[in-house]
Design a protein around this motif. Structure first.
Motif, PDB file in Angstrom:
ATOM      1  N   THR A 121       1.327   1.806 -27.311  1.00 12.21           N
ATOM      2  CA  THR A 121       2.524   1.041 -27.620  1.00 12.21           C
ATOM      3  C   THR A 121       2.075  -0.365 -27.986  1.00 12.21           C
ATOM      4  O   THR A 121       0.879  -0.667 -27.960  1.00 12.21           O
ATOM      5  N   SER A 122       2.992  -1.238 -28.329  1.00 11.80           N
ATOM      6  CA  SER A 122       2.590  -2.598 -28.666  1.00 11.80           C
ATOM      7  C   SER A 122       2.265  -3.384 -27.406  1.00 11.80           C
ATOM      8  O   SER A 122       2.802  -3.107 -26.330  1.00 11.80           O
ATOM      9  N   ALA A 123       1.389  -4.360 -27.555  1.00 13.08           N
ATOM     10  CA  ALA A 123       1.025  -5.187 -26.403  1.00 13.08           C
ATOM     11  C   ALA A 123       2.243  -5.925 -25.857  1.00 13.08           C
ATOM     12  O   ALA A 123       2.376  -6.116 -24.648  1.00 13.08           O
TER      13      ALA A 123
ATOM     14  N   GLU B 180      -5.545  -5.416 -27.655  1.00  9.46           N
ATOM     15  CA  GLU B 180      -6.735  -5.554 -28.475  1.00  9.46           C
ATOM     16  C   GLU B 180      -7.665  -6.678 -28.020  1.00  9.46           C
ATOM     17  O   GLU B 180      -8.813  -6.759 -28.462  1.00  9.46           O
ATOM     18  N   SER B 181      -7.219  -7.551 -27.153  1.00  8.64           N
ATOM     19  CA  SER B 181      -8.069  -8.635 -26.654  1.00  8.64           C
ATOM     20  C   SER B 181      -9.056  -8.155 -25.591  1.00  8.64           C
ATOM     21  O   SER B 181     -10.021  -8.861 -25.293  1.00  8.64           O
ATOM     22  N   ASN B 182      -8.815  -6.997 -25.022  1.00 10.10           N
ATOM     23  CA  ASN B 182      -9.704  -6.482 -23.969  1.00 10.10           C
ATOM     24  C   ASN B 182     -11.063  -6.134 -24.566  1.00 10.10           C
ATOM     25  O   ASN B 182     -11.177  -5.259 -25.417  1.00 10.10           O
ATOM     26  N   TYR B 183     -12.085  -6.839 -24.104  1.00  9.70           N
ATOM     27  CA  TYR B 183     -13.420  -6.733 -24.677  1.00  9.70           C
ATOM     28  C   TYR B 183     -14.432  -6.768 -23.542  1.00  9.70           C
ATOM     29  O   TYR B 183     -14.162  -7.296 -22.457  1.00  9.70           O
ATOM     30  N   SER B 184     -15.598  -6.175 -23.785  1.00  9.63           N
ATOM     31  CA  SER B 184     -16.693  -6.219 -22.823  1.00  9.63           C
ATOM     32  C   SER B 184     -16.255  -5.637 -21.479  1.00  9.63           C
ATOM     33  O   SER B 184     -15.846  -4.487 -21.407  1.00  9.63           O
ATOM     34  N   ALA B 185     -16.318  -6.435 -20.395  1.00 13.12           N
ATOM     35  CA  ALA B 185     -16.037  -5.888 -19.069  1.00 13.12           C
ATOM     36  C   ALA B 185     -14.603  -5.403 -18.899  1.00 13.12           C
ATOM     37  O   ALA B 185     -14.354  -4.450 -18.156  1.00 13.12           O
ATOM     38  N   SER B 186     -13.644  -6.019 -19.587  1.00 17.61           N
ATOM     39  CA  SER B 186     -12.272  -5.553 -19.458  1.00 17.61           C
ATOM     40  C   SER B 186     -12.074  -4.228 -20.199  1.00 17.61           C
ATOM     41  O   SER B 186     -11.308  -3.358 -19.771  1.00 17.61           O
ATOM     42  N   ASP B 187     -12.788  -4.046 -21.315  1.00 17.42           N
ATOM     43  CA  ASP B 187     -12.783  -2.740 -21.978  1.00 17.42           C
ATOM     44  C   ASP B 187     -13.510  -1.714 -21.122  1.00 17.42           C
ATOM     45  O   ASP B 187     -13.115  -0.545 -21.061  1.00 17.42           O
ATOM     46  N   GLN B 188     -14.567  -2.131 -20.454  1.00 16.91           N
ATOM     47  CA  GLN B 188     -15.282  -1.255 -19.516  1.00 16.91           C
ATOM     48  C   GLN B 188     -14.329  -0.691 -18.476  1.00 16.91           C
ATOM     49  O   GLN B 188     -14.346   0.508 -18.178  1.00 16.91           O
TER      50      GLN B 188
ATOM     51  N   THR C 295       0.806  -1.223   0.000  1.00 16.84           N
ATOM     52  CA  THR C 295       0.000   0.000   0.000  1.00 16.84           C
ATOM     53  C   THR C 295       0.837   1.270   0.000  1.00 16.84           C
ATOM     54  O   THR C 295       0.337   2.344  -0.341  1.00 16.84           O
ATOM     55  N   ASP C 296       2.108   1.181   0.386  1.00 15.77           N
ATOM     56  CA  ASP C 296       2.965   2.362   0.393  1.00 15.77           C
ATOM     57  C   ASP C 296       3.723   2.543  -0.920  1.00 15.77           C
ATOM     58  O   ASP C 296       4.518   3.485  -1.055  1.00 15.77           O
ATOM     59  N   ALA C 297       3.495   1.661  -1.882  1.00 13.53           N
ATOM     60  CA  ALA C 297       4.203   1.762  -3.164  1.00 13.53           C
ATOM     61  C   ALA C 297       3.810   3.041  -3.886  1.00 13.53           C
ATOM     62  O   ALA C 297       2.687   3.536  -3.762  1.00 13.53           O
ATOM     63  N   GLU C 298       4.739   3.578  -4.655  1.00 14.19           N
ATOM     64  CA  GLU C 298       4.456   4.794  -5.414  1.00 14.19           C
ATOM     65  C   GLU C 298       3.717   4.500  -6.708  1.00 14.19           C
ATOM     66  O   GLU C 298       3.020   5.367  -7.244  1.00 14.19           O
ATOM     67  N   ASP C 299       3.874   3.290  -7.231  1.00 13.05           N
ATOM     68  CA  ASP C 299       3.225   2.905  -8.484  1.00 13.05           C
ATOM     69  C   ASP C 299       2.679   1.485  -8.379  1.00 13.05           C
ATOM     70  O   ASP C 299       3.281   0.621  -7.730  1.00 13.05           O
ATOM     71  N   LEU C 300       1.553   1.261  -9.033  1.00 13.96           N
ATOM     72  CA  LEU C 300       0.936  -0.063  -9.086  1.00 13.96           C
ATOM     73  C   LEU C 300       0.539  -0.347 -10.524  1.00 13.96           C
ATOM     74  O   LEU C 300      -0.159   0.457 -11.160  1.00 13.96           O
ATOM     75  N   ILE C 301       0.993  -1.471 -11.072  1.00  9.71           N
ATOM     76  CA  ILE C 301       0.675  -1.850 -12.451  1.00  9.71           C
ATOM     77  C   ILE C 301      -0.333  -3.008 -12.433  1.00  9.71           C
ATOM     78  O   ILE C 301      -0.083  -4.048 -11.822  1.00  9.71           O
ATOM     79  N   LEU C 302      -1.464  -2.805 -13.104  1.00  9.59           N
ATOM     80  CA  LEU C 302      -2.468  -3.850 -13.279  1.00  9.59           C
ATOM     81  C   LEU C 302      -2.423  -4.290 -14.739  1.00  9.59           C
ATOM     82  O   LEU C 302      -2.678  -3.490 -15.642  1.00  9.59           O
ATOM     83  N   ASP C 303      -2.100  -5.530 -14.968  1.00 13.92           N
ATOM     84  CA  ASP C 303      -1.949  -6.055 -16.326  1.00 13.92           C
ATOM     85  C   ASP C 303      -3.213  -6.807 -16.722  1.00 13.92           C
ATOM     86  O   ASP C 303      -3.458  -7.919 -16.258  1.00 13.92           O
ATOM     87  N   ILE C 304      -4.036  -6.184 -17.588  1.00 11.75           N
ATOM     88  CA  ILE C 304      -5.268  -6.854 -18.026  1.00 11.75           C
ATOM     89  C   ILE C 304      -5.177  -7.280 -19.491  1.00 11.75           C
ATOM     90  O   ILE C 304      -6.192  -7.610 -20.116  1.00 11.75           O
ATOM     91  N   ARG C 305      -3.972  -7.294 -20.058  1.00 14.54           N
ATOM     92  CA  ARG C 305      -3.811  -7.744 -21.432  1.00 14.54           C
ATOM     93  C   ARG C 305      -4.352  -9.175 -21.595  1.00 14.54           C
ATOM     94  O   ARG C 305      -4.190 -10.006 -20.706  1.00 14.54           O
ATOM     95  N   TYR C 306      -5.019  -9.422 -22.694  1.00 17.04           N
ATOM     96  CA  TYR C 306      -5.583 -10.736 -23.052  1.00 17.04           C
ATOM     97  C   TYR C 306      -6.780 -11.124 -22.182  1.00 17.04           C
ATOM     98  O   TYR C 306      -7.257 -12.248 -22.271  1.00 17.04           O
ATOM     99  N   ASN C 307      -7.267 -10.204 -21.359  1.00 23.23           N
ATOM    100  CA  ASN C 307      -8.495 -10.465 -20.595  1.00 23.23           C
ATOM    101  C   ASN C 307      -9.680 -10.071 -21.470  1.00 23.23           C
ATOM    102  O   ASN C 307      -9.830  -8.907 -21.839  1.00 23.23           O
TER     103      ASN C 307
ATOM    104  N   GLN D  25      -4.743  -0.330 -28.326  1.00 24.34           N
ATOM    105  CA  GLN D  25      -6.169  -0.030 -28.355  1.00 24.34           C
ATOM    106  C   GLN D  25      -6.969  -1.287 -28.009  1.00 24.34           C
ATOM    107  O   GLN D  25      -6.667  -2.377 -28.490  1.00 24.34           O
ATOM    108  N   THR D  26      -7.995  -1.154 -27.178  1.00 28.86           N
ATOM    109  CA  THR D  26      -8.769  -2.316 -26.750  1.00 28.86           C
ATOM    110  C   THR D  26      -9.732  -2.776 -27.837  1.00 28.86           C
ATOM    111  O   THR D  26      -9.948  -2.095 -28.838  1.00 28.86           O
ATOM    112  N   GLY D  27     -10.350  -3.940 -27.595  1.00 23.45           N
ATOM    113  CA  GLY D  27     -11.291  -4.508 -28.553  1.00 23.45           C
ATOM    114  C   GLY D  27     -12.670  -3.890 -28.497  1.00 23.45           C
ATOM    115  O   GLY D  27     -13.458  -4.032 -29.424  1.00 23.45           O
ATOM    116  N   GLY D  28     -13.002  -3.205 -27.390  1.00 19.47           N
ATOM    117  CA  GLY D  28     -14.261  -2.470 -27.307  1.00 19.47           C
ATOM    118  C   GLY D  28     -15.432  -3.224 -26.718  1.00 19.47           C
ATOM    119  O   GLY D  28     -15.289  -4.268 -26.084  1.00 19.47           O
TER     120      GLY D  28
END
Length: 205
Positions: free
Chosen positions: A188-190, A115-123, A3-15, A140-143
């Motif tokens: 950038t590229s996935a 580009e695989s991010n679709y529906s709820a992950s694009d949401q 919780t004290d970290a300065e940055d947090l990365i959430l990777d949702i690629r291919y979700n 760019q996400t799949g939408g």
């Protein structure tokens, strides 16, 4: 533990999506403030749409229905020609408030997309970008995050089943979310999204 970290990365690629509640819970657990966000979409009262949803133009308990042009005051970047032929414009609030057990994360949140991010992950990607909850890095996400579950329809002669979207979901710039998805803040590229995100962090981005 972080919780004290300065940055947090959430990777949702291919979700490819799933549950709206899942990303809302994740955001609420991390949130340290209110993050307002609205979905905007147009609807047509065609026979098929009304057969599937007789209350289409009445919206839902959590939506606001505009039958006049008053919505333009709130969303001036959606071009007039994009809504021609629509019988109503709907606004759905999808903002997030801190959960009772929120970690109140005060660092910067980054989300990796492709580009695989679709529906709820694009949401989730759309919410992050529009509300400022997180910075998007990747492709760019799949939408189809702004709208509703596609409906099934049988073509009258062949009987072929097709899916179609009963709502036209808009991005803030007026483009169709179902076609164009959500553009990242840093495109950038996935394949290199994580490396590029780490570089941005090191640069103080």
């Amino acid at each position: 533990q972080q919780t004290d970290a300065e940055d947090l990365i959430l990777d949702i690629r291919y979700n490819r999506g799933g549950s709206t509640g899942a990303w809302q819970y994740l955001a609420a657990i991390l949130a340290d403030q209110e993050y307002p966000c609205d979905f905007v979409f147009g609807v047509q009262a065609g026979a098929l749409n009304l057969a599937l949803n007789p209350d289409l133009l009445n919206g839902f308990s959590y939506t606001q229905v505009y039958t006049a042009d008053t919505w333009r005051e709130e969303f001036p970047d959606i071009p007039t020609e994009k809504t021609e032929g629509m019988d109503a414009i709907l606004k759905m609030p999808v903002g997030v408030s801190p959960a009772k057990n929120s970690l109140h994360f005060h660092g910067k949140i980054w989300v990796l997309t492709n580009e695989s991010n679709y529906s709820a992950s694009d949401q989730f990607a759309y919410f992050c970008k529009v509300s400022g909850f997180a910075t998007l890095v990747g492709a760019q996400t799949g939408g189809n995050g702004v709208g509703a579950q596609p409906c099934a329809m049988a073509l009258p002669w062949s009987g072929l089943l097709i899916y179609y979207a009963p709502y036209l979901g808009f991005n803030p710039d007026g483009t169709c979310n179902g076609i164009y998805g959500t553009m990242p803040d840093y495109e950038t590229s996935a394949a290199t999204a994580l490396t590029d995100c780490l570089a941005l962090i090191r640069q103080g981005g």
